[in-house]
Scaffold this motif. Structure first.
Motif, mmCIF file in Angstrom:
data_model
loop_
_atom_site.group_PDB
_atom_site.id
_atom_site.type_symbol
_atom_site.label_atom_id
_atom_site.label_comp_id
_atom_site.label_asym_id
_atom_site.label_seq_id
_atom_site.Cartn_x
_atom_site.Cartn_y
_atom_site.Cartn_z
ATOM 1 N N LYS A 111 15.228 8.291 38.612
ATOM 2 C CA LYS A 111 15.229 6.939 38.495
ATOM 3 C C LYS A 111 14.661 6.244 39.864
ATOM 4 O O LYS A 111 14.433 5.106 39.933
ATOM 5 C CB LYS A 111 16.827 6.500 38.402
ATOM 6 C CG LYS A 111 17.374 6.873 37.274
ATOM 7 C CD LYS A 111 16.844 6.169 35.991
ATOM 8 C CE LYS A 111 17.655 6.542 34.892
ATOM 9 N NZ LYS A 111 16.987 6.494 33.640
ATOM 10 N N THR A 113 11.842 5.028 42.091
ATOM 11 C CA THR A 113 10.480 4.415 41.895
ATOM 12 C C THR A 113 9.717 4.067 43.111
ATOM 13 O O THR A 113 10.474 3.893 44.362
ATOM 14 C CB THR A 113 10.533 3.180 41.073
ATOM 15 O OG1 THR A 113 11.108 2.196 41.677
ATOM 16 C CG2 THR A 113 11.477 3.379 39.761
ATOM 17 N N ARG A 115 8.846 1.226 44.043
ATOM 18 C CA ARG A 115 9.430 0.126 44.523
ATOM 19 C C ARG A 115 10.720 0.257 45.278
ATOM 20 O O ARG A 115 10.898 -0.569 46.391
ATOM 21 C CB ARG A 115 9.870 -1.074 43.598
ATOM 22 C CG ARG A 115 8.570 -1.554 42.493
ATOM 23 C CD ARG A 115 9.010 -2.465 41.471
ATOM 24 N NE ARG A 115 9.702 -3.533 42.071
ATOM 25 C CZ ARG A 115 9.313 -4.551 42.806
ATOM 26 N NH1 ARG A 115 7.671 -4.686 42.606
ATOM 27 N NH2 ARG A 115 9.914 -5.704 43.050
ATOM 28 N N HIS A 116 11.608 1.158 45.194
ATOM 29 C CA HIS A 116 12.594 1.538 45.840
ATOM 30 C C HIS A 116 12.319 1.775 47.449
ATOM 31 O O HIS A 116 12.733 1.288 48.334
ATOM 32 C CB HIS A 116 13.358 2.595 45.328
ATOM 33 C CG HIS A 116 14.141 2.223 43.935
ATOM 34 N ND1 HIS A 116 14.093 3.140 42.649
ATOM 35 C CD2 HIS A 116 15.080 1.274 43.583
ATOM 36 C CE1 HIS A 116 14.931 2.319 41.942
ATOM 37 N NE2 HIS A 116 15.445 1.409 42.450
ATOM 38 N N PRO A 234 7.019 9.493 43.896
ATOM 39 C CA PRO A 234 6.952 8.114 43.915
ATOM 40 C C PRO A 234 6.386 7.753 45.294
ATOM 41 O O PRO A 234 6.037 6.514 45.492
ATOM 42 C CB PRO A 234 8.221 7.778 43.398
ATOM 43 C CG PRO A 234 9.048 8.604 43.659
ATOM 44 C CD PRO A 234 8.554 10.087 43.595
#
Length: 464
Positions: A111, A113, A115-116, A234
């Protein structure tokens, strides 16, 4: 590729979806039933399509990554970092755990990403993110105070539960952490405010530190990809803060000559240390790791085979060199070995005076009892020496930059400089000393222009 098993009028499709945190292969299965009236050829074609779709679904969902980042990261330390990285590198990575886990530790690998991670990187650059404690500096002469009370620094360190290095720094009037200063005050039975003044800590992280955090996260996720836990890393899609390249401050040739001359009155071990640093360009840990068998006095050769490092948990310890290329042999001028002979004689005299109290470690640079010298000792000695002699203090590592600059200015090619410094790649040398190489190239161009006398100036002078 998924496996297909016929079960009555249905088919079971089983897909392999990577590995879990314990290294066990993860499998998922689904059942597909043909529609009434489908021919065997239609069933076979649709069955293969369903198998491919299910495999893609499993891969996209990252079944093997159903483990939180913090859990996997702790396993990464045990499985990869500690067996493969140097102890000091592992210790620095452990220092990043708390802040990283607070931001990303609760998120599952599958989970997580870009963006995290981007949000984490952005937050690291905000004011107030630094959790560094405020520092304290002694307001009194701690050395005199300990002398009045007849307390040795090592005994104070034991009382306060601190390292001898921390106590030594405080006695020299250098900054120590506020918790350490409070422990010292408590051990001396004095009020903290009467002994120390507090200096506010930095509240922002440097771009280099932020990039180190990103490198830590990226390394963990890259390992997860290699282990089949997730499909891609990521962290590769994150934008990092730019780093400002500043020209390295370095001693001039005149300053270096003055410094060498001023060493005539210094203790032989420090004279030997800094003569080797200037002429060999060795790293501090490499110099402290030198042993007498590493020196070939007949041929004036120095062999680098190990380093000496320090960690609070382990004290001073012997470690491997930074890279394989760092293990090297250099031929140095005879004048360097003249200094080393004097140092060897002085150390032999110290050994005879101490007798059974001497710890014979074969090291060139040792403390008063023959034990490996603490890595911070040359730095602190140099700091005091420069202050006493009125010279510019740039730290121990600057002598390595001085050596590189002198090599480049003398016309040495980049491969020779890289090999001498023990860099793992030539590009490392080019990146660090790009400005120095550019200056050397400019001087070479001026020499060519002077030799060719372009424009006929020499001829014009002759006709006149």
């Amino acid at each position: 590729m998924p496996t297909i098993t016929k079960r009555g009028d249905t088919y079971r499709i089983r897909a392999y979806c990577g590995y879990d945190a314990k290294g066990k292969q993860v499998t998922r299965s689904t059942t597909w039933k043909p529609a009434p009236g489908m021919t065997p050829k239609q069933i076979e074609k649709e069955l293969q399509r369903q198998a491919v779709l299910f495999q893609e679904q499993c891969s996209g969902q990252g079944w093997g990554g159903a483990v939180k980042f913090e859990t996997f990261c702790k396993g990464w330390f045990e499985e990869y970092a500690e067996p493969n990285l140097r102890p000091r590198s592992v210790a620095r990575l452990h220092q990043m755990e708390e802040r990283t886990y607070a931001a990303l530790g609760h998120i599952r690998l599958d989970k997580l990403t870009p963006r995290h991670i981007q949000s984490f990187i952005n937050d690291l650059g905000k004011p107030g993110i630094s959790q560094r404690e405020s520092h304290a500096r002694s307001k009194v002469d701690l050395v005199a105070l300990l002398g009045e009370r007849e307390i040795l620094q090592k005994d104070l360190a034991t009382r306060a539960g601190l390292s001898r290095s921390t106590v030594s720094s405080a006695c020299r009037g250098e900054s120590v952490s506020m918790p350490s200063a409070k422990k010292l005050a408590q051990a001396l039975g004095m009020d903290y405010a009467a002994l120390f003044e507090t200096a506010a800590a930095k509240v922002t992280l440097s771009p280099k530190t932020i990039r180190n955090y990103h490198g830590f996260v990226s390394s963990v996720l890259g390992y997860a990809v290699r282990m089949g836990m997730i499909q891609h890393n990521p962290a590769q899609n994150v934008t990092l803060p730019p780093t400002e390249r500043t020209e390295k401050e370095c001693y001039t040739l005149e300053e270096a000559q003055t410094f060498l001359e001023s060493l005539d009155n210094a203790p032989t071990k420090y004279r030997a240390f800094f003569v080797l640093a200037i002429y060999g360009g060795f790293r501090r840990g490499e110099l402290l790791g030198l042993e007498w068998p590493d020196l070939d006095f007949e041929n004036c050769m120095v062999r680098i085979r190990r380093t000496s490092q320090y960690l609070k948990e382990r004290g001073t310890f012997t470690d491997t060199t930074k890279t394989v290329q760092s293990q090297r042999t250099l031929k140095l001028p005879a004048v360097v070995f003249d200094v080393l002979r004097k140092h060897r004689a002085a150390q032999a005299q110290e050994r005879l005076m101490l007798g059974d109290q001497w710890h014979d470690t074969q090291r060139l640079f040792v403390n008063a009892f023959g034990e490996p010298m603490h890595p911070n000792t040359p730095y602190h000695w140099l700091q005091g020496f420069c202050q006493d002699t009125g010279q510019r203090f740039l730290g121990v590592h600057q002598f390595r930059h001085l050596n590189a600059s002198l090599l480049i200015s003398s016309g040495a090619d980049v491969r020779t400089v890289s090999a001498s410094l023990g860099h793992s790649q030539v590009t490392t040398t080019l990146n660090i000393y790009a400005h120095t190489f550019a200056e050397a190239q400019a001087k070479a161009g001026e020499a060519v222009a002077a030799a060719l006398d372009f424009g006929g100036q020499r001829k014009a002078r002759g006709s006149a």
